[in-house]
Write an enzyme that holds these catalytic residues in place. Structure first.
Site, PDB file in Angstrom:
ATOM      1  N   HIS A 254       0.834  -1.221   0.000  1.00 15.26           N
ATOM      2  CA  HIS A 254       0.000   0.000   0.000  1.00 15.26           C
ATOM      3  C   HIS A 254       0.860   1.258   0.000  1.00 15.26           C
ATOM      4  O   HIS A 254       0.513   2.251   0.633  1.00 15.26           O
ATOM      5  CB  HIS A 254      -0.936   0.022   1.223  1.00 15.26           C
ATOM      6  N   ASP A 317      -0.868  -4.770   5.868  1.00 18.13           N
ATOM      7  CA  ASP A 317      -1.854  -5.636   5.231  1.00 18.13           C
ATOM      8  C   ASP A 317      -1.608  -5.781   3.731  1.00 18.13           C
ATOM      9  O   ASP A 317      -0.936  -4.975   3.106  1.00 18.13           O
ATOM     10  CB  ASP A 317      -3.270  -5.080   5.462  1.00 18.13           C
ATOM     11  N   GLU A 318      -2.147  -6.826   3.184  1.00 16.77           N
ATOM     12  CA  GLU A 318      -2.311  -7.006   1.745  1.00 16.77           C
ATOM     13  C   GLU A 318      -1.048  -6.776   0.914  1.00 16.77           C
ATOM     14  O   GLU A 318      -1.013  -5.912   0.053  1.00 16.77           O
ATOM     15  CB  GLU A 318      -3.430  -6.077   1.229  1.00 16.77           C
ATOM     16  N   VAL A 319      -0.010  -7.544   1.194  1.00 21.91           N
ATOM     17  CA  VAL A 319       1.158  -7.528   0.314  1.00 21.91           C
ATOM     18  C   VAL A 319       1.010  -8.717  -0.637  1.00 21.91           C
ATOM     19  O   VAL A 319       0.911  -9.859  -0.182  1.00 21.91           O
ATOM     20  CB  VAL A 319       2.460  -7.674   1.133  1.00 21.91           C
TER      21      VAL A 319
END
Lengths: 680, 680
Positions: A254, A317-319
């Protein structure tokens, strides 16, 4: 000190004395721990005054000033009348034992007691923070009555159930100006929330001025960022209202916006551009380069000084790992360090970052993904995955807060958020010690489809229901009472300048391109935006941060009060539990809906923003017609013919599909009417 | 240089091409001097950009920034898209020849030309001030159309008729906070007004910080005053919007608040208290004491530095002379100086003050009463007395501005203000040279019954009609067109944060004490506050600055749009000039009004603020019933019986009396229906 209230909590039946306003709950939200109604009421008139008897400081005096201003707005009493006086002759006597902390701490004492009689009121608290909470309760008690503005005689003992009650706002995807944040902080204080989680960096924007790394904001923000002075101003504003400010800088993913100015941080060579689309993207920081940690050490050091709160959020989060997979140097590093997969690599990164955060005097907090047993036990997990994840963390000794179930961008009804308890499901089976590690929760306002114009209507009034879940006792869960008090709260928030109500009609006027909005409003009042992530899947063009948010889906309330009330009426009618007027009311509404398309049609050709709404408007007519026919069968005691029922149910199923990414919320209750008409 | 436009002014028929939106005027307000419609339209989309080609400075760039922000609000286009670019590829090309003055001057060039084609737009002006005016015109052209947001192809040449177009706000009687003033300055700029006259001192409050005489604000303001920093901030804000700020310090009367801290200035010994009542009071400065002038010299010197405008308003109105009559020392002074009466004494005072004002580099302005031939010819008179007074001054060589006819607190309809022309009546007979002394006019917002909450609704949208009178050609006077454009303007002003629309429902909710306001709103929509100074005469308790302004009279709009439209429908019906649907529309309205009291009645007993409204609500039912019966007679072509007509006319006359200080504006048109039914 933690103030988890684990003992059994007494709370009175929150109703007015039968003589005054039967069956109307006291408009208190969140419901206090204990409420005992007395007799009589305290007049609130132009001679109203406050005295500060105990501990006093500028923060407390400013709070009393705001309290008087808000009382003035609620009642219209001119501000020159509403005074702080000395001595015990005051209408409201305030007594705090001592100051709250200069930097507000997790678990600080927020308890207070409030006693209102027909001749005066007394507000006591251990700290000035408790006084803030009690003043909000007092404001909620002030009502228009036949005798004037009054507060009912009442004795309230109150304290929160959870010490961490927050709202996260994502200012990365859409920048949200300071004044919009401030009015939302006012709203948070009004419902006793105490953490503002400021999600400050995203692929779509880096929003804080760094003096050490100025290219972060200069190249990563489209010039929309907060200066450090503005950050300090907001923190002071929040502190005055008893709200902590926890910054989040999301890493290692992100983070595209960081790389526009500093491509050397990324795991693939640049150049990078600010991301305009939504989703999970490949760019991620390079966890294998020492320069990454050197940069973060300096950056976090700078931010640790700017943000005084003890907690520092690193996202995490969300790699998706694609840049890591594609980089041979990173792959070699993983082999050398025996990191089996990208999760291990991210854990390595988190451990390094945690040490930096800790070195700068802060406690790290991050999303579920950060959780690894090797992290020190003071790390806090914010769960978007749910109670099971939270319970798992607690069992490993980590503290956590719940956000799963509190995502405001998913457009759920308030009742659904209200039903989510951080301590339920898997968490309910924890030991007492483990339960104490569950600190509370945070509502999340992700901002793909949120602009400064409509953000208030996405947050309010639903946030009040979440605030109550986090403050009040677990057995406070009467949904009807919640909705009744939430509506009153919603309009009280108008006085603070929040625009969730006042912004609705201007947005509708933009859509029609004229002042004539009554037909559009009738339609808009009974639709809701599609739920969860359906907006992505059904988008007519690929959504980006450059597209205007000016369609009906952007103006429509997340939850239709009209449809909810209509559904209640239909349920009441079909269960025989309502008075004789209900059928007539249902009919009046159905007639209006049936005839609405005729009024809207001439406008549709005048505005490009109305075109997509035509099928929805036609559905409203069709659904209402079906409802009227069903009502007629029911009225006549006749059984509706099977083929008619089949045709209508099929039509109603059709009408429950999204149109223009909106759901027609009266279709389900009308289907109930049709099904009932088949059973006579 | 003066920019009085005395030549004949051409202006096109301001209508859309018949193919697009028949009979709807272009929503331009004020109407420009010349408008020529072209063919096609310019799309306004996410790629919209502006280039500044000519002279540029920070003020101009800020203006362009505000323009883009406002365009973003009107359309929903995200601010990151709306850009200032270099070069001729921009959608809107701006070219100013040179800067406007650093301190805006009376008569500075405000002209501009604007050319919009289907591929781009060009805005040219001699000064950046002209650019400001042209940008507002461009914003007014942007409309929702079937093809998207567009501006029609058009060529506009524009300049104001009068160089002094102002709004006075009285912040003495009720303090009006800075943010409220600022949003009203935004509104002023949107309708091209250029003078904010700040009435800063009154018997009820002295509202500016004086560092030389701090007891003025410390003892005379109830702590509600502007610091000098705030004053500078407001002046800069106004200057950015092309608005001059003229301060008024009313003297020698209207000055009780000065005497609280400095009783030695008065003509009778103190002590004095801040006045709470309204009216003309006895205290006046002592014109016979040198210390008065010494004080004023220092005070005016301080204020002359704080307020950069060339003009300085000394008030000078309504001295009742009682303190002078009662003071033997003053009487002796008058005999010694051969001053025959109090008017002579005040003239002596004014001459002395004028010399002080002039010494500090300013030109004096005052109300009618200051006018005496012995004053220097640069003095300006502001007339609350009318065109005759103004013409008289012009004949004596004095310049003047008109305020008579523009008092917003008198609750007149916009059409009445619109009909007042500074150059009509006595002024029409002046020579050309004398006419040039009439500089323009100022709307006045006296604030006895105005609070920060409802001031916007007292000023807007009616001020737009006055702004048009002062900007546009004298033959722009079609009242229907004005109302149509004023309504569009009213809702455009919502985007600036003005609360004249958004504040209405919260005030009604306070009155009912609940969210259920539909019945109250139906009533509120057809009433108006009593006119002129009737509010004083009919007050249920003596009005003071301490009383809340929270009654229906404080929420009701000064002019009822619903009643006006209903009156038009009735007039159309009775003259046979409307389509067949009109009678049905009239009937629907009358039915709703007739039945409204039944809905309102149950709420009346719940709120002290509703009690006084009951008779008004009952009148609404009675009037609507009379209208329905009359309509029935007309429908049937029958002649209504004489005794019925007599009874109804008597009832309607009764219903036209104020109730709760409100007028039921549908009573007169219903009376027309009744009278018509008698004639069949």
């Amino acid at each position: 000190m933690r103030v988890l209230l684990l003992a059994v909590i007494f709370h009175a039946l929150l109703v007015w004395p039968a003589s005054a306003q039967p069956s109307q709950p006291l408009p208190l939200m969140p419901v206090p721990a204990s409420v005992q109604l007395g007799t009589g009421q305290l007049p609130i008139g132009p001679t109203f005054s406050v005295a500060i008897a105990g501990y006093s400081d500028p923060q407390l005096r400013r709070a009393v000033g705001r309290f008087l201003e808000q009382l003035g707005r609620q009642t219209g009493i001119p501000p020159i009348n509403l005074k702080v006086v000395d001595g015990p002759g005051a209408t409201l006597l305030i007594h705090a034992d001592h100051a709250s902390k200069s930097v507000q701490e997790l678990g600080e004492d927020e308890s207070y007691s409030l006693e209102v009689s027909s001749v005066g009121a007394k507000l006591d608290a251990a700290t000035s923070l408790g006084i803030l909470r009690g003043l909000e309760t007092f404001l909620q008690l002030v009502q228009t009555t036949p005798e004037g503005f009054t507060a009912p005689a009442v004795t309230i003992q109150d304290r929160p159930r959870f010490p961490w009650r927050g709202l996260m706002i994502d200012v990365g995807r859409h920048f949200i100006p300071l004044d919009v944040l401030k009015r939302n902080l006012d709203g948070m204080a009004a419902v006793k929330l105490n953490v503002f989680h400021w999600h400050l960096s995203e692929n779509q924007g880096f929003r804080v001025e760094s003096k050490k790394f100025p290219k972060l904001q200069e190249m990563g923000s489209d010039s929309f960022y907060y200066t450090q002075d503005e950050v300090r101003d907001l923190i002071a504003y929040a502190h005055d209202r008893g709200i902590r400010v926890v910054p989040e800088f999301d890493m290692p993913g992100h983070s595209t916006a960081w790389f526009v100015g500093y491509p050397e941080l990324a795991s693939a060579p640049g150049p990078y551009e600010i991301e305009r689309k939504w989703g999970v993207f490949d760019p991620a920081m390079d966890p294998t380069e020492e320069r990454t940690y050197k940069f973060l050490d300096q950056f976090i050091g700078e931010m640790a000084l700017l943000f005084p709160d003890k907690y520092f959020h690193i996202g995490g989060d969300e790699v998706n790992g694609k840049q890591w997979d594609a980089n041979p140097k990173i792959q070699a590093f993983m082999r050398t360090h025996e990191l089996k997969n990208n999760q291990d690599l991210q854990a390595y990164f988190n451990e390094r970052v945690q040490k930096i955060v800790s070195k700068h005097g802060k406690i790290m907090i991050g999303w579920d993904e950060i959780l690894r047993p090797e992290l020190p036990p003071d790390v806090v997990v914010q769960s978007w995955r749910g109670q099971a994840s939270l319970a798992g963390a607690a069992k490993q000794g980590f503290r956590g807060i719940l956000s799963s179930g509190y995502y405001l961008d998913l457009m759920w009804p308030a009742s659904r958020h209200y039903g989510v308890d951080p301590m339920s499901d898997a968490a309910a089976t924890l030991s007492l010690e483990e339960q104490q590690r569950i600190l509370g929760g945070e509502a999340c306002m992700w901002s793909e489809y949120v602009s400064p114009e409509n953000i208030d209507s996405r947050i309010w009034p639903r946030l009040a229901a979440i605030a109550e879940r986090l403050w009040s006792a677990p057995d406070v869960k009467d949904v009807n009472s919640m909705y009744q008090r939430m509506e009153a709260t919603s309009h009280r928030l108008d006085w603070l300048g929040l625009t969730h109500n006042s912004g609705y009609e201007p947005m509708l006027r933009r859509i029609t391109g004229s002042n004539g909005i009554s037909a559009l409003r009738t339609l808009a009042d009974v639709v809701e935006p599609v739920k969860d992530y359906t907006r992505e899947d059904t988008a007519p063009v690929e959504p980006t941060s450059l597209l205007p948010l000016n369609r009906l889906i952007d103006a429509a309330h997340p939850e239709s009060a009209t449809a909810r009330q209509f559904t209640d009426m239909v349920d009441g009618l079909l269960s025989g539990k309502t008075g004789p007027g209900t059928k007539e009311q249902i009919k009046v509404l159905l007639l209006r809906w049936r005839d609405n398309q005729a009024s809207l049609q001439p406008q549709v050709n005048q505005s490009f923003l109305l075109k997509e709404i035509l099928p929805l408007s036609q559905n409203l007519t069709a659904v209402a017609s079906a409802g009227l026919q069903a009502l007629d069968y029911i009225d006549r005691g006749a059984r509706a013919p099977d083929d008619w029922v089949t045709a209508q149910v099929s039509l109603l199923q059709q009408a429950q599909q999204q149109q223009a990414q909106l759901l027609l919320m009266i279709a389900p209750p009308v289907q109930k009417l049709v099904e009932a008409s088949a059973k006579r």
